[in-house]
Write a protein that holds these residues in place. Structure first.
Motif, mmCIF file in Angstrom:
data_model
loop_
_atom_site.group_PDB
_atom_site.id
_atom_site.type_symbol
_atom_site.label_atom_id
_atom_site.label_comp_id
_atom_site.label_asym_id
_atom_site.label_seq_id
_atom_site.Cartn_x
_atom_site.Cartn_y
_atom_site.Cartn_z
ATOM 1 N N ASP A 111 85.537 65.937 8.489
ATOM 2 C CA ASP A 111 84.106 65.930 8.170
ATOM 3 C C ASP A 111 83.322 65.623 9.444
ATOM 4 O OD1 ASP A 111 84.384 66.457 5.455
ATOM 5 O OD2 ASP A 111 83.922 64.404 4.805
ATOM 6 N N THR A 112 82.188 66.258 9.595
ATOM 7 C CA THR A 112 81.298 65.942 10.714
ATOM 8 C C THR A 112 80.132 65.151 10.152
ATOM 9 O OG1 THR A 112 81.959 67.871 11.986
ATOM 10 C CG2 THR A 112 79.821 66.896 12.531
ATOM 11 N N LEU A 113 79.986 63.943 10.648
ATOM 12 C CA LEU A 113 78.963 63.010 10.179
ATOM 13 C C LEU A 113 77.842 62.922 11.203
ATOM 14 C CD1 LEU A 113 81.407 60.199 9.074
ATOM 15 C CD2 LEU A 113 80.376 61.961 7.619
ATOM 16 N N SER A 114 76.608 63.070 10.759
ATOM 17 C CA SER A 114 75.432 62.944 11.619
ATOM 18 C C SER A 114 74.624 61.744 11.159
ATOM 19 C CB SER A 114 74.571 64.209 11.533
ATOM 20 O OG SER A 114 75.311 65.326 11.960
ATOM 21 N N LEU A 115 74.047 61.023 12.122
ATOM 22 C CA LEU A 115 73.367 59.759 11.827
ATOM 23 C C LEU A 115 71.907 59.819 12.237
ATOM 24 C CD1 LEU A 115 73.829 56.822 10.824
ATOM 25 C CD2 LEU A 115 74.267 56.215 13.219
ATOM 26 N N ARG A 116 71.043 59.365 11.328
ATOM 27 C CA ARG A 116 69.616 59.206 11.609
ATOM 28 C C ARG A 116 69.231 57.762 11.380
ATOM 29 N NH1 ARG A 116 67.725 64.213 8.401
ATOM 30 N NH2 ARG A 116 67.653 62.677 6.759
ATOM 31 N N LEU A 117 68.307 57.291 12.204
ATOM 32 C CA LEU A 117 67.782 55.931 12.104
ATOM 33 C C LEU A 117 66.280 56.022 11.918
ATOM 34 C CD1 LEU A 117 68.596 52.819 12.640
ATOM 35 C CD2 LEU A 117 67.536 53.227 14.845
ATOM 36 N N HIS A 118 65.770 55.346 10.899
ATOM 37 C CA HIS A 118 64.331 55.309 10.626
ATOM 38 C C HIS A 118 63.846 53.872 10.814
ATOM 39 C CE1 HIS A 118 64.497 59.198 8.454
ATOM 40 N NE2 HIS A 118 65.673 58.776 8.080
ATOM 41 N N ILE A 119 62.778 53.684 11.559
ATOM 42 C CA ILE A 119 62.170 52.365 11.689
ATOM 43 C C ILE A 119 61.222 52.191 10.511
ATOM 44 C CG2 ILE A 119 60.778 50.818 13.117
ATOM 45 C CD1 ILE A 119 63.579 51.562 14.315
ATOM 46 N N ILE A 120 61.491 51.177 9.678
ATOM 47 C CA ILE A 120 60.714 50.970 8.453
ATOM 48 C C ILE A 120 59.899 49.680 8.479
ATOM 49 C CG2 ILE A 120 62.226 52.431 7.053
ATOM 50 C CD1 ILE A 120 63.570 49.863 5.989
ATOM 51 N N GLY A 121 60.060 48.883 9.518
ATOM 52 C CA GLY A 121 59.284 47.655 9.638
ATOM 53 C C GLY A 121 59.353 47.130 11.056
ATOM 54 N N ALA A 122 58.277 46.459 11.481
ATOM 55 C CA ALA A 122 58.253 45.879 12.829
ATOM 56 C C ALA A 122 57.220 44.754 12.863
ATOM 57 C CB ALA A 122 57.916 46.941 13.872
ATOM 58 N N ARG A 123 57.624 43.639 13.465
ATOM 59 C CA ARG A 123 56.690 42.521 13.642
ATOM 60 C C ARG A 123 57.173 41.651 14.791
ATOM 61 N NH1 ARG A 123 58.821 37.751 11.923
ATOM 62 N NH2 ARG A 123 60.513 37.830 10.427
ATOM 63 N N PRO A 124 56.232 41.015 15.500
ATOM 64 C CA PRO A 124 56.655 40.055 16.517
ATOM 65 C C PRO A 124 57.257 38.832 15.819
ATOM 66 C CG PRO A 124 54.269 40.413 16.579
ATOM 67 C CD PRO A 124 54.803 41.169 15.411
ATOM 68 N N MET A 125 58.175 38.169 16.479
ATOM 69 C CA MET A 125 58.736 36.934 15.924
ATOM 70 C C MET A 125 57.783 35.787 16.251
ATOM 71 S SD MET A 125 62.840 37.284 16.521
ATOM 72 C CE MET A 125 63.169 35.789 15.607
ATOM 73 N N GLY A 126 57.382 35.058 15.243
ATOM 74 C CA GLY A 126 56.450 33.955 15.437
ATOM 75 C C GLY A 126 57.003 32.851 16.319
ATOM 76 N N SER A 127 58.279 32.564 16.191
ATOM 77 C CA SER A 127 58.883 31.464 16.938
ATOM 78 C C SER A 127 59.310 31.862 18.353
ATOM 79 C CB SER A 127 60.099 30.933 16.180
ATOM 80 O OG SER A 127 61.074 31.961 16.055
ATOM 81 N N ARG A 128 59.394 33.145 18.618
ATOM 82 C CA ARG A 128 59.842 33.651 19.925
ATOM 83 C C ARG A 128 58.945 34.804 20.340
ATOM 84 N NH1 ARG A 128 65.707 33.840 20.879
ATOM 85 N NH2 ARG A 128 64.954 34.220 22.975
ATOM 86 N N PRO A 129 57.821 34.543 21.006
ATOM 87 C CA PRO A 129 56.863 35.605 21.320
ATOM 88 C C PRO A 129 57.418 36.698 22.232
ATOM 89 C CG PRO A 129 56.262 33.561 22.422
ATOM 90 C CD PRO A 129 57.392 33.240 21.491
ATOM 91 N N GLU A 130 58.525 36.441 22.903
ATOM 92 C CA GLU A 130 59.117 37.458 23.776
ATOM 93 C C GLU A 130 60.022 38.431 23.026
ATOM 94 O OE1 GLU A 130 62.228 34.161 23.701
ATOM 95 O OE2 GLU A 130 60.060 34.303 23.499
ATOM 96 N N ILE A 131 60.177 38.221 21.707
ATOM 97 C CA ILE A 131 61.071 39.029 20.875
ATOM 98 C C ILE A 131 60.285 39.653 19.726
ATOM 99 C CG2 ILE A 131 63.130 38.976 19.369
ATOM 100 C CD1 ILE A 131 63.817 38.377 22.267
ATOM 101 N N GLY A 132 60.604 40.922 19.436
ATOM 102 C CA GLY A 132 60.067 41.582 18.252
ATOM 103 C C GLY A 132 61.203 41.906 17.295
ATOM 104 N N LEU A 133 60.905 41.830 16.015
ATOM 105 C CA LEU A 133 61.893 42.127 14.980
ATOM 106 C C LEU A 133 61.586 43.504 14.410
ATOM 107 C CD1 LEU A 133 64.277 40.795 13.430
ATOM 108 C CD2 LEU A 133 62.604 40.071 11.736
ATOM 109 N N THR A 134 62.593 44.338 14.341
ATOM 110 C CA THR A 134 62.443 45.702 13.836
ATOM 111 C C THR A 134 63.399 45.896 12.671
ATOM 112 O OG1 THR A 134 61.870 46.480 16.048
ATOM 113 C CG2 THR A 134 62.592 48.133 14.485
ATOM 114 N N ARG A 135 62.896 46.471 11.594
ATOM 115 C CA ARG A 135 63.712 46.773 10.423
ATOM 116 C C ARG A 135 64.018 48.265 10.435
ATOM 117 N NH1 ARG A 135 66.577 44.371 6.844
ATOM 118 N NH2 ARG A 135 66.625 45.253 4.780
#
Length: 166
Positions: A111-135
């Protein structure tokens, strides 16, 4: 699995993706992979030694009808594609985990498997301003365009401009 060599320790890598580069709605095609019978059996021998992943005769008597890959092997192939075609070029800082993992179709040798990634959420981390969290949501399809795997999870990425407005 027909994987390219990826010697990330050999040279400094260029960062293409910071948190700011991944707004909600971003979709990335992360390549494809074709597992062989030998690879499916080798993975199963080490990590998921159920008969339908190891033996043709046993697999023929199972609900799958023939030898198939472990779901964990399918996840591992998705992770490899994610690293090779995305995270290897990203300012990634790890992940707090996965959710909603579903194995929707068995994966058979060839089988040939193909992968897609969708970004469904994004926010800066409140406790670490140098990091962003992406869903993100991954979708892996076979050569018949049938969804074989879906899962969701979060990534942490460095920000270009820590503390800037999101």
């Amino acid at each position: 699995m027909n994987q390219p060599a990826n010697d990330s320790a050999a040279a400094p890598r260029a960062i293409k993706y910071y948190w700011e580069d991944l707004p909600v709605g971003t979709m990335l095609d992360l390549g494809s992979v074709t597992p062989s019978r030998a690879e499916i059996i080798a993975f199963a021998q080490q990590y998921d030694p159920q008969p339908f992943h190891l033996d043709d005769a046993a697999a023929a008597q199972s609900m799958f009808g023939k030898l198939c890959a472990s779901g964990w092997h399918t996840c591992s192939m998705a992770m490899r594609l994610t690293v090779d075609h995305f995270l290897g070029q990203a300012a990634g800082q790890g992940s707090p985990g996965l959710d909603n993992l579903r194995w929707l179709k068995p994966v058979f040798p060839g089988d040939t498997l193909s992968l897609r990634l969708h970004i469904i959420g994004a926010r800066p981390m409140g406790s670490r301003p140098e990091i962003g969290l992406t869903r993100a949501k991954w979708e892996m399809f076979n050569q018949h365009n049938e969804m074989a795997l879906t899962m969701e999870g979060s990534f942490m990425f460095r920000r270009r401009a820590p503390g800037a407005a999101a």
